[in-house]
Design a protein around this motif. Structure first.
Motif, PDB file in Angstrom:
ATOM      1  N   LYS A 107       0.838  -1.211   0.000  1.00  0.00           N
ATOM      2  CA  LYS A 107       0.000   0.000   0.000  1.00  0.00           C
ATOM      3  C   LYS A 107       0.867   1.253   0.000  1.00  0.00           C
ATOM      4  O   LYS A 107       0.571   2.218  -0.708  1.00  0.00           O
ATOM      5  CB  LYS A 107      -0.930   0.003   1.217  1.00  0.00           C
ATOM      6  CG  LYS A 107      -2.092  -0.959   1.100  1.00  0.00           C
ATOM      7  CD  LYS A 107      -2.979  -0.889   2.333  1.00  0.00           C
ATOM      8  CE  LYS A 107      -4.147  -1.854   2.228  1.00  0.00           C
ATOM      9  NZ  LYS A 107      -4.992  -1.820   3.432  1.00  0.00           N
ATOM     10  N   ALA A 108       1.926   1.228   0.810  1.00  0.00           N
ATOM     11  CA  ALA A 108       2.817   2.394   0.871  1.00  0.00           C
ATOM     12  C   ALA A 108       3.497   2.613  -0.477  1.00  0.00           C
ATOM     13  O   ALA A 108       3.640   3.747  -0.941  1.00  0.00           O
ATOM     14  CB  ALA A 108       3.866   2.198   1.973  1.00  0.00           C
ATOM     15  N   LYS A 109       3.929   1.524  -1.109  1.00  0.00           N
ATOM     16  CA  LYS A 109       4.581   1.640  -2.421  1.00  0.00           C
ATOM     17  C   LYS A 109       3.599   2.189  -3.455  1.00  0.00           C
ATOM     18  O   LYS A 109       3.966   3.037  -4.273  1.00  0.00           O
ATOM     19  CB  LYS A 109       5.114   0.274  -2.865  1.00  0.00           C
ATOM     20  CG  LYS A 109       5.921   0.335  -4.141  1.00  0.00           C
ATOM     21  CD  LYS A 109       6.522  -1.008  -4.486  1.00  0.00           C
ATOM     22  CE  LYS A 109       7.357  -0.918  -5.752  1.00  0.00           C
ATOM     23  NZ  LYS A 109       7.972  -2.193  -6.089  1.00  0.00           N
ATOM     24  N   ASN A 110       2.367   1.715  -3.418  1.00  0.00           N
ATOM     25  CA  ASN A 110       1.347   2.227  -4.345  1.00  0.00           C
ATOM     26  C   ASN A 110       1.112   3.716  -4.125  1.00  0.00           C
ATOM     27  O   ASN A 110       0.973   4.479  -5.087  1.00  0.00           O
ATOM     28  CB  ASN A 110       0.034   1.455  -4.189  1.00  0.00           C
ATOM     29  CG  ASN A 110       0.067   0.123  -4.886  1.00  0.00           C
ATOM     30  OD1 ASN A 110       0.955  -0.146  -5.683  1.00  0.00           O
ATOM     31  ND2 ASN A 110      -0.877  -0.736  -4.577  1.00  0.00           N
ATOM     32  N   ALA A 111       1.087   4.133  -2.872  1.00  0.00           N
ATOM     33  CA  ALA A 111       0.894   5.556  -2.583  1.00  0.00           C
ATOM     34  C   ALA A 111       2.068   6.376  -3.119  1.00  0.00           C
ATOM     35  O   ALA A 111       1.863   7.436  -3.714  1.00  0.00           O
ATOM     36  CB  ALA A 111       0.741   5.771  -1.078  1.00  0.00           C
ATOM     37  N   ARG A 112       3.304   5.874  -2.935  1.00  0.00           N
ATOM     38  CA  ARG A 112       4.471   6.584  -3.465  1.00  0.00           C
ATOM     39  C   ARG A 112       4.406   6.660  -4.981  1.00  0.00           C
ATOM     40  O   ARG A 112       4.688   7.707  -5.571  1.00  0.00           O
ATOM     41  CB  ARG A 112       5.770   5.880  -3.040  1.00  0.00           C
ATOM     42  CG  ARG A 112       6.172   6.162  -1.606  1.00  0.00           C
ATOM     43  CD  ARG A 112       7.585   5.663  -1.314  1.00  0.00           C
ATOM     44  NE  ARG A 112       7.824   4.279  -1.654  1.00  0.00           N
ATOM     45  CZ  ARG A 112       7.595   3.238  -0.867  1.00  0.00           C
ATOM     46  NH1 ARG A 112       7.111   3.431   0.342  1.00  0.00           N
ATOM     47  NH2 ARG A 112       7.866   2.006  -1.265  1.00  0.00           N
ATOM     48  N   LEU A 113       4.049   5.550  -5.613  1.00  0.00           N
ATOM     49  CA  LEU A 113       3.963   5.542  -7.079  1.00  0.00           C
ATOM     50  C   LEU A 113       2.881   6.505  -7.571  1.00  0.00           C
ATOM     51  O   LEU A 113       3.074   7.205  -8.570  1.00  0.00           O
ATOM     52  CB  LEU A 113       3.673   4.127  -7.590  1.00  0.00           C
ATOM     53  CG  LEU A 113       4.854   3.169  -7.568  1.00  0.00           C
ATOM     54  CD1 LEU A 113       4.382   1.750  -7.871  1.00  0.00           C
ATOM     55  CD2 LEU A 113       5.917   3.593  -8.559  1.00  0.00           C
ATOM     56  N   LYS A 114       1.784   6.535  -6.873  1.00  0.00           N
ATOM     57  CA  LYS A 114       0.699   7.436  -7.272  1.00  0.00           C
ATOM     58  C   LYS A 114       1.165   8.885  -7.153  1.00  0.00           C
ATOM     59  O   LYS A 114       0.936   9.690  -8.056  1.00  0.00           O
ATOM     60  CB  LYS A 114      -0.534   7.195  -6.407  1.00  0.00           C
ATOM     61  CG  LYS A 114      -1.728   7.995  -6.845  1.00  0.00           C
ATOM     62  CD  LYS A 114      -2.956   7.635  -6.055  1.00  0.00           C
ATOM     63  CE  LYS A 114      -4.161   8.408  -6.565  1.00  0.00           C
ATOM     64  NZ  LYS A 114      -5.367   8.061  -5.845  1.00  0.00           N
ATOM     65  N   ASN A 115       1.815   9.220  -6.043  1.00  0.00           N
ATOM     66  CA  ASN A 115       2.328  10.581  -5.868  1.00  0.00           C
ATOM     67  C   ASN A 115       3.351  10.924  -6.937  1.00  0.00           C
ATOM     68  O   ASN A 115       3.348  12.024  -7.490  1.00  0.00           O
ATOM     69  CB  ASN A 115       2.948  10.747  -4.478  1.00  0.00           C
ATOM     70  CG  ASN A 115       1.894  10.765  -3.394  1.00  0.00           C
ATOM     71  OD1 ASN A 115       0.727  11.028  -3.658  1.00  0.00           O
ATOM     72  ND2 ASN A 115       2.280  10.476  -2.167  1.00  0.00           N
ATOM     73  N   ASP A 116       4.230   9.983  -7.241  1.00  0.00           N
ATOM     74  CA  ASP A 116       5.249  10.195  -8.277  1.00  0.00           C
ATOM     75  C   ASP A 116       4.583  10.401  -9.637  1.00  0.00           C
ATOM     76  O   ASP A 116       4.970  11.278 -10.409  1.00  0.00           O
ATOM     77  CB  ASP A 116       6.197   8.995  -8.311  1.00  0.00           C
ATOM     78  CG  ASP A 116       7.428   9.268  -9.141  1.00  0.00           C
ATOM     79  OD1 ASP A 116       7.890   8.338  -9.813  1.00  0.00           O
ATOM     80  OD2 ASP A 116       7.945  10.401  -9.118  1.00  0.00           O
TER      81      ASP A 116
END
Length: 152
Positions: A107-116
């Motif tokens: 979930k954290a990785k998905n959030a980072r990818l979304k922000n990026d």
């Protein structure tokens, strides 16, 4: 003679303006090519992002299913009282904790990818608008030069 001189000056100025128009046209084409390249890169990034999100969703689903199975197993083992069952419950608890952490990490990785992705999309939009404004400015200059030539 002064008419010939004036005519030669106008011809020279006209040729210079034609070269300027050609240079600006070439520059506009380069800007449009750059825009096309940036747009293609952006679409590629979006596709890559969507694929990663789909893959992450599958991983999350799989992890949730495993967690559910482990929870069920944990509850069954919780009711037993033998020492072997206690050890197995500890293993299940560790696996449950590990998988819960993995879900959190995904979930954290998905959030980072979304922000990026959002940041890159904004950068692309800023670049696109800048290039668009620049091209419009050159277009206005070229039209102004053409009007001046037509009026002169």
């Amino acid at each position: 003679k002064s008419l010939q001189t004036a005519n030669a000056d106008l011809t020279s100025k006209f040729e210079q303006l034609q070269r300027t128009v050609l240079d600006r046209t070439i520059e506009c084409e380069r800007v449009q090519s750059k825009h096309s390249t940036l747009k293609s890169e952006f679409r590629s990034m979006e596709d890559s992002y969507r694929k990663h999100i789909a893959k992450s969703s599958l991983v999350q689903t799989s992890l949730r299913e495993q967690i559910s199975k482990l929870q069920t197993k944990f509850h069954k083992l919780e009711t037993k009282s033998s020492l072997d069952d206690v050890k197995e419950m500890d293993d299940v608890r560790r696996n449950y904790t590990k998988m819960s952490q993995e879900v959190h990490d995904v979930k954290a990785k998905n959030a980072r990818l979304k922000n990026d992705h959002v940041r890159k999309e904004r950068e692309w939009e800023v670049k696109y608008e800048g290039e668009k404004e620049r091209c419009e400015a050159w277009k206005g200059r070229v039209e102004s030069l053409v009007r001046e030539r037509g009026g002169g």
